[in-house]
Design a protein around this motif. Sequence first.
Motif, short mmCIF file in Angstrom:
data_model
loop_
_atom_site.label_atom_id
_atom_site.label_comp_id
_atom_site.label_asym_id
_atom_site.label_seq_id
_atom_site.Cartn_x
_atom_site.Cartn_y
_atom_site.Cartn_z
N ASP A 33 78.59 5.58 148.00
CA ASP A 33 78.70 5.34 146.57
C ASP A 33 79.52 4.08 146.32
OD1 ASP A 33 81.27 6.17 147.15
OD2 ASP A 33 80.96 8.18 146.37
N ARG A 76 73.66 0.01 141.03
CA ARG A 76 74.88 0.81 140.87
C ARG A 76 76.13 -0.06 140.91
NH1 ARG A 76 70.82 3.48 142.02
NH2 ARG A 76 70.57 5.73 141.90
N ASP A 81 72.40 10.59 146.99
CA ASP A 81 71.65 9.62 146.18
C ASP A 81 70.33 9.27 146.90
OD1 ASP A 81 70.80 7.73 144.43
OD2 ASP A 81 72.63 6.52 144.46
N ASP A 124 67.72 7.99 145.63
CA ASP A 124 67.10 6.75 145.15
C ASP A 124 67.50 5.56 146.01
OD1 ASP A 124 65.91 8.15 143.10
OD2 ASP A 124 67.55 7.77 141.68
#
Length: 758
Positions: free
Chosen positions: A373, A408, A463, A465
């Motif tokens: 992340d 992101r 995640d 994606d």
Amino acid sequence: MPNKNKNKNKKSSNRKINRQKEDEELNKLQDRINNYNPKTDESTISQFDDLPITSNTIKGLKESSFISLTDVQKKTIPISLKGYDVLGTAKTGSGKTLAFLIPVIESLVRNKITEFDGLAALIVSPTRELAIQIFEVLTKIGKYNSFSAGLVTGGKDLKFEKERVSKMNILVGTPGRLSQHLNESIGMETSNLQLLVLDEADRCLDMGFKKQIDNIISHLPPTRQTLLFSATQSDSVKELARLSLTNPQRIGISTDEEISNTPESLDQYYIKIPLEEKLDILWSFIKSHLKSKILVFFSSSKQVQYAYETFRTLQPGISLLKLYGRHKQTSRMETTYKFSNAQHACLFATDIVARGLDFPAIDWVIQLDCPEDVATYVHRVGRSARFGRNGKSLLMLLPSEEDGFLKRLKLHKIEPKLMNIKQKLKKSIKPQLQSLCFKDPIMKYLGQRAFIAYFKSVYIQKDKDVFKIDELPAESYAASLGLPGAPKIKVKGGDSESNKEKKNTSRQVLALSKLDENGEETIPNIDKIKTKYDRMFDRKNQTILSDHYLKMTGNKATTNQDSDDDFMTIRRKDHELNEDELPDLSIPVSKRQAKKALSKKISLSSKGNPTKLKFDDDGNPHAIYELENEEDFKKLGDANEQKKKFVEQEREMMKISDLNDKEVARLKRKEKKRKRKEIEQRMREEDEYYSDDEVIATLGTPDLEKDMVFEEKEEPVNKKPKWFESENNKKDKYDIIEVNEPETLEDLESLTAKLIGN
């Protein structure tokens, strides 16, 4: 007697005066703390001297070269000194360690804590390295105070810690070991605890330490002061703050309640490459930055091991180090110390060093694998460009990860620049890796583990994606690691949270609760206690665990009967036999026959002793020990005469053998002497051949330290100098050689050769 009483009175009066001075200083500092207003007084504070803290603490800060305050220290320290609970959030490298260590020391001073008051402050850190770093800073800035401080982490002697932990005023440690001491250590009393610090709380929760932290908080009194520092404000951190903090002062939280800003002096780059070219790019980058300090992040410890072992064998020309969680404590501390003090080095590591650790002057942070992340990305790159220094970071993204992860990052106002790879500097190490895996089975096994670990790390990511395991090229990635083919991957069930909890659970606890086939916990059999040798032989990966190795050694039975690898393999099947179908083989035997059959002595008495025969040249059998016929022996003469004759013959044979042995020994000594002379002659020739300036370089060390060893040429023993080698023979600036008059024909020939050579 009167003199002694006078001295006692002087000492007691001096003590009273010192106590009064200390009390007056503390009262003045307390007044300054009470009158502090964050809105108006924050701008007037720029250095540690401006803070309302004791002179001993200021002295320790100055000697440790801490002069100016950072933003988070300006906001946090005065409020912490007022006694409020603090929920602090700040970007990485902003000086959070001093933001809670100074209030800890000052709280103990103002409460007049002594060594007899027990535990007064508890500092919880997620990793051992960060706990060690906090403890080192604490000992530096607090060395002029009389508190006792201790460090408790996993991997150290638990019994040694239990004997001393009750005497500590300040404890710094990891959640697992602190929780264990609170449960097991008898003398650890927390009723007098003044302050609790939770550093990197989000990291503690991400690593699966929630149960341990809850256990620690349950042992502490509710009247304490709590300082909670976290890089992000996730839901789990908010829940922890709600349970452990009372009306906290929130400091450093942005509008979106999450700090993800990177240092301003950090240059951020990314490249888009296929999965099979990652190691090639990493090798090329290291080769072109040999005068830099590099930190490389991998997603798993298995990848760290494989990259470290292969690169160390290939020797890129820079010191290589590795650091991950399953290392021994002493090895982790040694690696941390080496990398901190190295000027040029490359450290392969997992996310265990992504938070809080301050490695001085890191030039490049390389993220070989995409972080899970944005917060992990920020903490990784935050190891560089700390405290205003310059730094650079490079992120390697797969084509399937590029769009999703860059979006992101952009949401948090992080936009790394695209870096182009120069094809001239790009080098491929696939042939070398294939050669290493072919020659060394252990290296091949490490490559297989690295392959499986990478795919599992992608599989467990939330995640989807960004992390798309279906688009990963398995065969080409295996070939880039030097493997002949992609290994089989078995992914066990369970979510990532349960896996984290299981990873941080004690192995002894896991051994006590094992699941049976129905999924129910079974109580271990106390009679079958496993020793360390039993565990060693039951361990799965003792050598190389590839399928072909286990088939070759016979340690694994295969189920595919049609496989060519199972040639000459014996499969034994156990058939169930009914007793009714078996024939009756019982025959009535008498007691005498049974005794005879079972007794070896009785059995030999009927058959005679066993004999062994030998055959002569004609093929006739003879017993090994054959006695001569008595009549033939008497025909040869008297027995005493035969005995003397036999002894004389043996004596003559012994003399001959002795002479032969002496001759052999003489020849061996002569050969040994000849070889020694040859070696001496060869050494003299080498001494004459090599000059005095000859330099021998030792290469091949893992760190490629080119140590130059200068060897002095030994003078030949008892070597008489020639007439033209004397000190009187000097050569002047006009190239005129002065020599003595030759006396023999040999001297004349040597003079002629010397003149021709000049």
